[in-house]
Design a protein around this motif. Structure first.
Motif, PDB file in Angstrom:
ATOM      1  N   LYS A  83       0.826  -1.200   0.000  1.00 32.21           N
ATOM      2  CA  LYS A  83       0.000   0.000   0.000  1.00 32.21           C
ATOM      3  C   LYS A  83       0.868   1.261   0.000  1.00 32.21           C
ATOM      4  CE  LYS A  83      -3.392  -1.388   2.684  1.00 32.21           C
ATOM      5  NZ  LYS A  83      -3.995  -1.516   4.041  1.00 32.21           N
ATOM      6  N   ALA A  84       1.887   1.253   0.832  1.00 29.53           N
ATOM      7  CA  ALA A  84       2.763   2.425   0.946  1.00 29.53           C
ATOM      8  C   ALA A  84       3.449   2.718  -0.390  1.00 29.53           C
ATOM      9  CB  ALA A  84       3.794   2.195   2.049  1.00 29.53           C
ATOM     10  N   ALA A  85       3.943   1.676  -1.059  1.00 30.83           N
ATOM     11  CA  ALA A  85       4.598   1.870  -2.362  1.00 30.83           C
ATOM     12  C   ALA A  85       3.581   2.385  -3.385  1.00 30.83           C
ATOM     13  CB  ALA A  85       5.228   0.560  -2.835  1.00 30.83           C
ATOM     14  N   SER A  86       2.366   1.869  -3.330  1.00 33.47           N
ATOM     15  CA  SER A  86       1.319   2.324  -4.259  1.00 33.47           C
ATOM     16  C   SER A  86       1.001   3.800  -4.039  1.00 33.47           C
ATOM     17  CB  SER A  86       0.044   1.496  -4.071  1.00 33.47           C
ATOM     18  OG  SER A  86       0.279   0.149  -4.413  1.00 33.47           O
ATOM     19  N   HIS A  87       0.997   4.230  -2.780  1.00 35.92           N
ATOM     20  CA  HIS A  87       0.717   5.641  -2.491  1.00 35.92           C
ATOM     21  C   HIS A  87       1.790   6.552  -3.091  1.00 35.92           C
ATOM     22  CE1 HIS A  87      -1.907   4.429   1.210  1.00 35.92           C
ATOM     23  NE2 HIS A  87      -2.581   4.408   0.077  1.00 35.92           N
ATOM     24  N   VAL A  88       3.054   6.119  -3.000  1.00 35.48           N
ATOM     25  CA  VAL A  88       4.147   6.929  -3.565  1.00 35.48           C
ATOM     26  C   VAL A  88       4.017   6.984  -5.086  1.00 35.48           C
ATOM     27  CG1 VAL A  88       6.642   7.211  -3.747  1.00 35.48           C
ATOM     28  CG2 VAL A  88       5.657   6.324  -1.624  1.00 35.48           C
ATOM     29  N   GLU A  89       3.666   5.851  -5.685  1.00 31.50           N
ATOM     30  CA  GLU A  89       3.466   5.826  -7.144  1.00 31.50           C
ATOM     31  C   GLU A  89       2.306   6.740  -7.542  1.00 31.50           C
ATOM     32  OE1 GLU A  89       3.040   1.835  -8.640  1.00 31.50           O
ATOM     33  OE2 GLU A  89       5.157   1.356  -8.320  1.00 31.50           O
ATOM     34  N   VAL A 148      12.818   3.936 -13.616  1.00 34.15           N
ATOM     35  CA  VAL A 148      12.068   3.538 -12.420  1.00 34.15           C
ATOM     36  C   VAL A 148      10.630   3.293 -12.855  1.00 34.15           C
ATOM     37  CG1 VAL A 148      11.250   4.261 -10.146  1.00 34.15           C
ATOM     38  CG2 VAL A 148      13.555   4.890 -10.894  1.00 34.15           C
ATOM     39  N   LYS A 149      10.201   2.030 -12.781  1.00 33.73           N
ATOM     40  CA  LYS A 149       8.870   1.680 -13.293  1.00 33.73           C
ATOM     41  C   LYS A 149       7.972   1.023 -12.262  1.00 33.73           C
ATOM     42  CE  LYS A 149      10.059   1.028 -18.177  1.00 33.73           C
ATOM     43  NZ  LYS A 149      10.319   0.019 -19.203  1.00 33.73           N
ATOM     44  N   CYS A 150       8.578   0.449 -11.210  1.00 34.99           N
ATOM     45  CA  CYS A 150       7.749  -0.198 -10.189  1.00 34.99           C
ATOM     46  C   CYS A 150       8.429  -0.090  -8.839  1.00 34.99           C
ATOM     47  CB  CYS A 150       7.509  -1.667 -10.535  1.00 34.99           C
ATOM     48  SG  CYS A 150       6.615  -2.541  -9.231  1.00 34.99           S
ATOM     49  N   LEU A 151       7.844   0.721  -7.975  1.00 31.76           N
ATOM     50  CA  LEU A 151       8.459   0.948  -6.664  1.00 31.76           C
ATOM     51  C   LEU A 151       8.314  -0.264  -5.752  1.00 31.76           C
ATOM     52  CD1 LEU A 151       7.458   4.658  -5.969  1.00 31.76           C
ATOM     53  CD2 LEU A 151       9.502   3.756  -7.097  1.00 31.76           C
ATOM     54  N   HIS A 152       7.308  -1.094  -6.012  1.00 37.45           N
ATOM     55  CA  HIS A 152       7.136  -2.303  -5.205  1.00 37.45           C
ATOM     56  C   HIS A 152       8.354  -3.216  -5.356  1.00 37.45           C
ATOM     57  CE1 HIS A 152       3.155  -0.669  -6.098  1.00 37.45           C
ATOM     58  NE2 HIS A 152       2.767  -1.166  -4.934  1.00 37.45           N
ATOM     59  N   GLY A 169      15.145   2.194  -3.885  1.00 38.99           N
ATOM     60  CA  GLY A 169      14.407   1.460  -2.856  1.00 38.99           C
ATOM     61  C   GLY A 169      14.633   2.076  -1.482  1.00 38.99           C
ATOM     62  N   ASP A 170      15.872   2.478  -1.215  1.00 34.22           N
ATOM     63  CA  ASP A 170      16.185   3.142   0.060  1.00 34.22           C
ATOM     64  C   ASP A 170      15.379   4.437   0.207  1.00 34.22           C
ATOM     65  OD1 ASP A 170      18.023   1.155   0.548  1.00 34.22           O
ATOM     66  OD2 ASP A 170      19.806   2.399   0.253  1.00 34.22           O
ATOM     67  N   MET A 171      15.284   5.196  -0.888  1.00 30.72           N
ATOM     68  CA  MET A 171      14.533   6.469  -0.842  1.00 30.72           C
ATOM     69  C   MET A 171      13.053   6.221  -0.598  1.00 30.72           C
ATOM     70  SD  MET A 171      15.984   8.933  -3.836  1.00 30.72           S
ATOM     71  CE  MET A 171      17.502   8.442  -4.593  1.00 30.72           C
ATOM     72  N   VAL A 172      12.524   5.171  -1.223  1.00 30.90           N
ATOM     73  CA  VAL A 172      11.101   4.845  -1.035  1.00 30.90           C
ATOM     74  C   VAL A 172      10.863   4.480   0.428  1.00 30.90           C
ATOM     75  CG1 VAL A 172       9.236   3.252  -1.661  1.00 30.90           C
ATOM     76  CG2 VAL A 172      10.814   4.078  -3.427  1.00 30.90           C
ATOM     77  N   LEU A 173      11.728   3.645   0.971  1.00 34.01           N
ATOM     78  CA  LEU A 173      11.561   3.210   2.363  1.00 34.01           C
ATOM     79  C   LEU A 173      11.611   4.408   3.316  1.00 34.01           C
ATOM     80  CD1 LEU A 173      11.213   0.923   4.360  1.00 34.01           C
ATOM     81  CD2 LEU A 173      13.681   0.525   4.298  1.00 34.01           C
ATOM     82  N   GLU A 174      12.548   5.306   3.073  1.00 33.33           N
ATOM     83  CA  GLU A 174      12.672   6.510   3.908  1.00 33.33           C
ATOM     84  C   GLU A 174      11.397   7.357   3.811  1.00 33.33           C
ATOM     85  OE1 GLU A 174      14.997   7.370   6.043  1.00 33.33           O
ATOM     86  OE2 GLU A 174      13.982   9.270   6.482  1.00 33.33           O
ATOM     87  N   ARG A 175      10.895   7.462   2.596  1.00 33.80           N
ATOM     88  CA  ARG A 175       9.736   8.311   2.322  1.00 33.80           C
ATOM     89  C   ARG A 175       8.447   7.799   2.991  1.00 33.80           C
ATOM     90  NH1 ARG A 175       9.177  12.072  -1.845  1.00 33.80           N
ATOM     91  NH2 ARG A 175       7.024  12.749  -1.867  1.00 33.80           N
TER      92      ARG A 175
END
Ligand SMILES: [Zn+2]
Length: 191
Positions: A83-89, A148-152, A169-175
């Motif tokens: 869900k979190a990755a989808s929200h960032v996308e 970058v095509k899929c943050l999941h 991936g590190d940036m997504v996790l931090e975000r």
């Protein structure tokens, strides 16, 4: 074979040693099935867990039963992480990451290494399991090595391989920290 490549191969071997030391058991498979709503075919092991022990990402073999090639070796399963990755996308942040990749040479190089590590990790897994990589050779996940095509997929790599393995991936996790963090249990599937 240069020193940087040797480092990547060694890192991949260490990661696979860890993964294969704890293969998926019935309980893991049951939990992942509940998370995905389908049976996790070809699941080798849980690659990353929430602090509570529930799976966050799984490692899947390069060839699924039935002979289907499967390039997404690290697959995000934790519903909160997904869900979190989808929200960032959905917030359009992928374009920001692509812009950063286009303008930042160091980031581009690190992202290229993440791609190489992904391939080395899968190659090591394929060798140990006797799987063919014929149909997925050179293919990693998430758009690597240049887009970058899929943050999941990228977040899954970060969770399985640890900080420093994939800079995006590190940036997504931090975000997403306030929404998803492997060290803070927010799991909603209780069983
Ligand atoms: Zn949890």
């Amino acid at each position: 074979m240069n020193a940087a490549n040797n480092d990547i191969i060694q890192r991949a071997q260490e990661l696979i040693d860890r993964i294969l030391a704890e293969p998926a058991n019935d309980r893991d498979i049951e939990l992942v099935q509940a998370q995905l709503g389908r049976y996790p075919r070809g699941m080798v092991a849980v690659g990353a867990r929430c602090v509570c022990g529930r799976p966050l990402a799984v490692v899947t073999r390069p060839v699924l039963p039935g002979g289907i090639p499967f390039p997404t070796t690290c697959y995000l399963t934790g519903p909160e992480a997904v869900k979190a990755a989808s929200h960032v996308e959905a917030a359009g942040i992928m374009q920001d990451y692509n812009d950063m990749l286009a303008s930042d040479e160091n980031l581009r190089a690190a992202y290229g290494r993440a791609h190489e590590l992904y391939l080395a990790f899968r190659h090591e897994l394929a060798e140990r399991l006797g799987d063919s990589e014929e149909h997925i050779e050179g293919t990693s996940a998430g758009g690597m090595p240049v887009r970058v095509k899929c943050l999941h997929a990228l977040l899954a790599q970060t969770l399985v391989m640890g900080a420093g393995a994939n800079p995006i991936g590190d940036m997504v996790l931090e975000r997403v920290k306030d929404e998803f963090d492997p060290s803070v249990c927010r799991c909603s599937i209780i069983d």
